[in-house]
Scaffold this motif. Structure first.
Motif, mmCIF file in Angstrom:
data_model
loop_
_atom_site.group_PDB
_atom_site.id
_atom_site.type_symbol
_atom_site.label_atom_id
_atom_site.label_comp_id
_atom_site.label_asym_id
_atom_site.label_seq_id
_atom_site.Cartn_x
_atom_site.Cartn_y
_atom_site.Cartn_z
ATOM 1 N N VAL A 109 -7.272 -9.689 8.972
ATOM 2 C CA VAL A 109 -5.827 -9.588 9.207
ATOM 3 C C VAL A 109 -5.453 -8.249 9.851
ATOM 4 C CG1 VAL A 109 -5.328 -11.180 7.326
ATOM 5 C CG2 VAL A 109 -5.251 -8.733 6.875
ATOM 6 N N ARG A 110 -6.257 -7.216 9.632
ATOM 7 C CA ARG A 110 -5.981 -5.937 10.304
ATOM 8 C C ARG A 110 -6.287 -6.010 11.798
ATOM 9 N NH1 ARG A 110 -8.596 -2.884 5.861
ATOM 10 N NH2 ARG A 110 -10.353 -2.717 7.297
ATOM 11 N N GLN A 133 -6.788 -1.612 0.831
ATOM 12 C CA GLN A 133 -7.283 -1.604 2.208
ATOM 13 C C GLN A 133 -6.140 -1.730 3.220
ATOM 14 O OE1 GLN A 133 -10.966 -3.416 3.257
ATOM 15 N NE2 GLN A 133 -11.542 -3.848 1.139
ATOM 16 N N GLY A 134 -4.917 -1.424 2.772
ATOM 17 C CA GLY A 134 -3.802 -1.326 3.702
ATOM 18 C C GLY A 134 -3.068 -2.613 4.005
ATOM 19 N N VAL A 135 -3.249 -3.643 3.176
ATOM 20 C CA VAL A 135 -2.586 -4.928 3.409
ATOM 21 C C VAL A 135 -1.554 -5.173 2.309
ATOM 22 C CG1 VAL A 135 -2.900 -7.417 3.682
ATOM 23 C CG2 VAL A 135 -4.684 -5.837 4.483
ATOM 24 N N THR A 136 -0.309 -5.382 2.703
ATOM 25 C CA THR A 136 0.756 -5.725 1.764
ATOM 26 C C THR A 136 0.716 -7.217 1.494
ATOM 27 O OG1 THR A 136 2.223 -3.918 2.409
ATOM 28 C CG2 THR A 136 3.273 -5.878 1.495
ATOM 29 N N SER A 194 0.846 -1.186 0.000
ATOM 30 C CA SER A 194 0.000 0.000 0.000
ATOM 31 C C SER A 194 0.883 1.236 0.000
ATOM 32 C CB SER A 194 -0.909 -0.003 1.229
ATOM 33 O OG SER A 194 -0.132 -0.076 2.411
ATOM 34 N N ALA A 195 0.290 2.380 -0.260
ATOM 35 C CA ALA A 195 1.068 3.608 -0.440
ATOM 36 C C ALA A 195 1.928 3.923 0.774
ATOM 37 C CB ALA A 195 0.130 4.775 -0.739
ATOM 38 N N ASP A 196 1.395 3.671 1.994
ATOM 39 C CA ASP A 196 2.182 4.008 3.177
ATOM 40 C C ASP A 196 3.084 2.864 3.618
ATOM 41 O OD1 ASP A 196 0.408 2.221 4.290
ATOM 42 O OD2 ASP A 196 -0.669 3.693 5.484
ATOM 43 N N GLY A 197 2.923 1.679 3.027
ATOM 44 C CA GLY A 197 3.780 0.553 3.358
ATOM 45 C C GLY A 197 3.576 0.012 4.759
ATOM 46 N N GLU A 216 -4.476 -6.525 -5.293
ATOM 47 C CA GLU A 216 -4.770 -5.106 -5.518
ATOM 48 C C GLU A 216 -5.865 -4.620 -4.567
ATOM 49 O OE1 GLU A 216 -5.643 -4.932 -9.671
ATOM 50 O OE2 GLU A 216 -3.560 -5.267 -10.275
ATOM 51 N N GLY A 217 -6.880 -5.456 -4.351
ATOM 52 C CA GLY A 217 -7.933 -5.073 -3.427
ATOM 53 C C GLY A 217 -7.439 -4.957 -1.999
ATOM 54 N N LEU A 218 -6.583 -5.872 -1.594
ATOM 55 C CA LEU A 218 -6.039 -5.826 -0.237
ATOM 56 C C LEU A 218 -5.109 -4.632 -0.054
ATOM 57 C CD1 LEU A 218 -5.347 -9.618 0.379
ATOM 58 C CD2 LEU A 218 -7.131 -8.219 1.450
ATOM 59 N N ALA A 219 -4.313 -4.320 -1.078
ATOM 60 C CA ALA A 219 -3.420 -3.159 -0.980
ATOM 61 C C ALA A 219 -4.223 -1.888 -0.776
ATOM 62 C CB ALA A 219 -2.558 -3.048 -2.240
#
Length: 320
Positions: free
Chosen positions: A318-319, A87-90, A45-48, A82-85
């Motif tokens: 997972v979050r 939503q903040g999941v690498t 994700s953008a913030d990693g 792509e969907g998980l990324a």
């Protein structure tokens, strides 16, 4: 052999739909294999930040995106990543040893066992943790990849938990027997197939010259060591001994793995979370109506998104 734990090459940015800053970055990655590199793609994700998951592919020549040369072009793993990324999941999605980008890892992709795949998962977990700094990884296993995930959970550490997507809940020998019986055209083959499966379950190889010709691809001598290793495992027993958070995700319109399988896993591990997505099929796409032809049509359509509910269920779990 690759000396460093993980190698990154050029990255590809995936933009937000409105054309703003990149939502995620796709990076080819490699980890050490037995004789050459194991290859995959990391999508951050953008913030990693946030959890990190390893997507483990299903059976046969299935690549890191969820496609195979036997007609499956649904790109399910790429779309899920792509969907998980978003939503903040690498995630890291991988090619199995001997196949596609991992072709140099072993000379024969068929000369493998479940234990070999578990060894590769252990390598990937160590390598990805070094690269990302994650304290542990989630294992997302699809179909037969769910069985690999369950086997890996018995042997390797640094695993946050398991996400079993369309995963078998019965021994694979039973699953194959049922699949053969589902097609009336297979009736003349059932007795021979049952005998071959039972022999492999006992740990003994099958003499293929005694089999009807249509069964030869299924019981090829090159595959029999692998089949013996698969048939020896009961997914429910493995789930019962997995002392980790477990999410079971099952599509109600899956033609290959049934809700019965998901329920069996849940019964084996009552603390697991079970989510049924009524209209999702085996390649994680939503299927309108009950047409088998319409269901299978989604297997060849990479433009059809994976079911949004599946992405959200996994991301939320997972979050947590």
């Amino acid at each position: 052999m690759i000396k460093s734990a993980i190698i990154l090459t050029c990255a590809t940015a995936l933009a937000h739909p409105n054309g703003s800053a990149p939502a995620s970055v796709a990076v080819p990655v490699e980890a050490p294999g037995p004789q050459g590199a194991l290859a995959g793609t990391m999508l951050r994700s953008a913030d990693g930040e946030g959890p990190v998951a390893l997507i483990i592919p299903g059976s046969g020549p299935t690549d890191r995106d969820g496609n195979n040369p036997m007609g499956v072009k649904a790109a399910s793993y790429r779309l899920l990543a792509e969907g998980l990324a978003a939503q903040g999941v690498t995630t890291v999605r991988i090619d199995k040893r001997g196949m596609f980008g991992s072709s140099s890892a072993v000379p024969d992709a068929n000369a493998v066992t479940i234990s070999d795949y578990v060894s590769d998962i252990a390598v990937w977990v160590r390598a990805i943790r070094e690269q990302t700094g994650a304290s542990c990884l989630w294992l997302i296993g699809h179909s037969e990849g769910g069985l690999v995930s369950l086997a890996a959970a018995q042997e390797i550490g640094d695993v946050c938990g398991l996400v079993l997507v369309a995963a078998p809940g019965r021994p694979m020998g039973e699953v194959i027997k049922q699949q053969l019986r589902a097609n009336p055209a297979n009736a003349p083959l059932v007795a021979s197939a049952d005998a071959a499966i039972d022999q492999l379950i006992s740990g003994r190889k099958v003499e293929v010259s005694t089999l009807p010709e249509p069964l030869l691809p299924l019981f090829s001598p090159a595959l029999q060591d692998y089949l013996i290793s698969v048939f020896a495992l009961d997914p429910a027993q493995l789930a019962a001994h997995a002392d980790l958070p477990i999410l079971i995700v099952q599509g109600g319109k899956d033609l290959q793995v049934s809700v019965e399988d998901a329920n069996r896993l849940k019964v084996a591990n009552p603390s697991a979370v079970l989510e049924i997505v009524p209209d999702a099929n085996h390649v994680l796409k939503e299927v309108p109506g009950d047409s088998m032809a319409g269901n299978f049509a989604t297997y060849g359509n990479p433009d059809l998104p994976v079911a949004e509910e599946i992405v959200t269920i996994i991301a939320n779990f997972v979050r947590r």
